[in-house]
Scaffold this motif. Structure first.
Motif, mmCIF file in Angstrom:
data_model
loop_
_atom_site.group_PDB
_atom_site.id
_atom_site.type_symbol
_atom_site.label_atom_id
_atom_site.label_comp_id
_atom_site.label_asym_id
_atom_site.label_seq_id
_atom_site.Cartn_x
_atom_site.Cartn_y
_atom_site.Cartn_z
ATOM 1 N N VAL A 1 -31.575 99.814 12.657
ATOM 2 C CA VAL A 1 -32.701 98.881 12.662
ATOM 3 C C VAL A 1 -32.186 97.505 12.275
ATOM 4 N N PHE A 2 -32.548 96.499 13.079
ATOM 5 C CA PHE A 2 -32.126 95.123 12.842
ATOM 6 C C PHE A 2 -33.331 94.203 12.842
ATOM 7 N N ASN A 3 -33.305 93.211 11.940
ATOM 8 C CA ASN A 3 -34.274 92.109 11.986
ATOM 9 C C ASN A 3 -33.674 91.024 12.858
ATOM 10 N N VAL A 4 -34.428 90.580 13.836
ATOM 11 C CA VAL A 4 -33.945 89.564 14.767
ATOM 12 C C VAL A 4 -35.025 88.511 14.978
ATOM 13 N N HIS A 5 -34.652 87.415 15.614
ATOM 14 C CA HIS A 5 -35.623 86.399 16.022
ATOM 15 C C HIS A 5 -36.045 86.720 17.451
ATOM 16 N N CYS A 6 -37.338 86.915 17.666
ATOM 17 C CA CYS A 6 -37.858 87.225 18.998
ATOM 18 C C CYS A 6 -38.556 85.987 19.551
ATOM 19 N N PRO A 7 -38.000 85.377 20.597
ATOM 20 C CA PRO A 7 -38.588 84.158 21.134
ATOM 21 C C PRO A 7 -39.899 84.363 21.890
ATOM 22 N N GLY B 1 -42.881 91.878 18.898
ATOM 23 C CA GLY B 1 -42.510 92.132 17.514
ATOM 24 C C GLY B 1 -41.374 93.103 17.354
ATOM 25 N N SER B 2 -41.162 93.969 18.360
ATOM 26 C CA SER B 2 -40.126 94.984 18.216
ATOM 27 C C SER B 2 -39.695 95.507 19.581
ATOM 28 N N LYS B 3 -38.543 96.164 19.575
ATOM 29 C CA LYS B 3 -38.000 96.708 20.818
ATOM 30 C C LYS B 3 -37.085 97.883 20.492
#
Length: 170
Positions: free
Chosen positions: A38-44, A49-51
């Motif tokens: 599980v990674f926290n990322v910036h989603c443009p 919110g998630s993938k």
């Protein structure tokens, strides 16, 4: 609300029996047990919110790090719903690695999204505990804090279980 597919219902019940103790469900521990990173990322993209992605035999969940903690936890559980849907053949293989698997031609959430969200709600807020807290007179905010979810998620869960809107915290 449509019923959760039988394999997902059974998986949710198994997870609750084996892993749920009380209060906030450790969704990251479940991911670790399943060998899902599980990674926290910036989603443009807005509303992304998630993938869930699969690369060879490795699974990854990326969560928008800008979302509130409670929402991030629910999003991880939602993606686990997609993971189990793939495991049981309820979602098409070609939908893996695409956010669009949750969106229909009109831009609305489809059946797989609804199923994943219902799965998340069940493992994050087990029915028996929700009912006990409700009957004990806890308000919406108290229940949301107990489970570590947003008040919106808690409200949807209560409605799904046949309760009306519960008073919010002041």
């Amino acid at each position: 609300m449509q019923a959760l597919a039988k394999p997902l219902q059974e998986e949710a019940e198994r997870i609750i029996l084996e892993l749920y103790a009380q209060g906030e469900f450790d969704v990251l521990a479940l991911c670790q047990q399943l060998n899902i990173k599980v990674f926290n990322v910036h989603c443009p993209k807005p509303h992304q919110g998630s993938k869930l992605t699969k690369h060879h035999k490795s699974w990854t969940i990326c969560v928008n790090g800008h979302e509130p903690r409670e929402h991030q936890r629910f999003l991880v559980a939602h993606e686990l719903g997609h993971f189990f849907s793939h495991q049981y053949g309820l979602e098409k293989e070609e939908n893996i690695n695409t956010y669009e698997c949750c969106i229909d031609e009109e831009g609305k959430h489809n059946h797989s999204h609804t199923q994943a969200s219902q799965f998340a709600a069940q493992i994050m807020m087990p029915e028996s505990t929700v009912r006990a807290l409700y009957q004990a007179g806890n308000n919406l905010g108290e229940m949301a804090r107990y489970f570590g979810v947003s008040e919106a998620a808690m409200s949807f869960r209560l409605i799904d279980l046949g309760y009306g809107i519960v008073e919010q915290t002041s």
